[in-house]
Write a protein that holds these residues in place. Structure first.
Motif, PDB file in Angstrom:
ATOM      1  N   SER A   1     -27.001  29.176  25.909  1.00 30.97           N
ATOM      2  CA  SER A   1     -26.793  27.736  26.150  1.00 30.97           C
ATOM      3  C   SER A   1     -27.835  26.747  25.736  1.00 30.97           C
TER       4      SER A   1
ATOM      5  N   SER B   1     -22.186  28.450  24.799  1.00 31.88           N
ATOM      6  CA  SER B   1     -22.065  27.062  25.337  1.00 31.88           C
ATOM      7  C   SER B   1     -23.232  26.114  25.056  1.00 31.88           C
TER       8      SER B   1
ATOM      9  N   ASN C   1     -18.108  24.056  24.015  1.00 29.96           N
ATOM     10  CA  ASN C   1     -18.980  23.058  24.497  1.00 29.96           C
ATOM     11  C   ASN C   1     -20.254  22.815  23.727  1.00 29.96           C
TER      12      ASN C   1
END
Length: 120
Positions: free
Chosen positions: A36, A55, A72
């Motif tokens: 992430s 993400s 995302n």
């Protein structure tokens, strides 16, 4: 911080964010890494990664990657010598295939993006 997945090692469930990095070396295997933010997973030639969740992070593929989910703001980059199989690119995710890279079975979801560059 950089985590190295060496030859003969199978890592499962790593989580990397911030400026962290996972490097999967030749002969190493990473399963279910979650990447992430500004985190990165680098799969070097001869390395294998499966079921990575991106993400907002980046996966650089010079090895073999299967079953990643990219969303995302996540970015999957398949470089020369890299193979990506069954990558799911969903909302906000991006997949780039550069010269010498191969991607097969990559469904695109709503607002997902795939770019194949010359030689890819």
């Amino acid at each position: 911080m950089t985590i190295f997945v060496d030859s003969g090692v199978i890592s499962t469930g790593l989580t990397v964010g911030g400026l962290g990095q996972v490097q999967v070396l030749s002969g190493g295997t990473a399963i279910g890494t979650v990447v992430s933010g500004l985190g990165t997973q680098v799969v070097l030639f001869g390395g294998t990664a499966s079921a990575t969740v991106l993400s907002g992070g980046t996966e650089l593929d010079n090895g073999t990657v299967t079953g990643s989910v990219v969303s995302n703001g996540g970015f999957e980059v398949v470089s020369s010598g890299g193979t990506a199989i069954g990558i799911t690119v969903s909302s906000g995710g991006r997949l780039g295939v550069s010269a010498g890279g191969t991607a097969t079975g990559t469904p695109l979801g709503l607002n997902g993006q795939e770019a194949v560059f010359s030689g890819g």
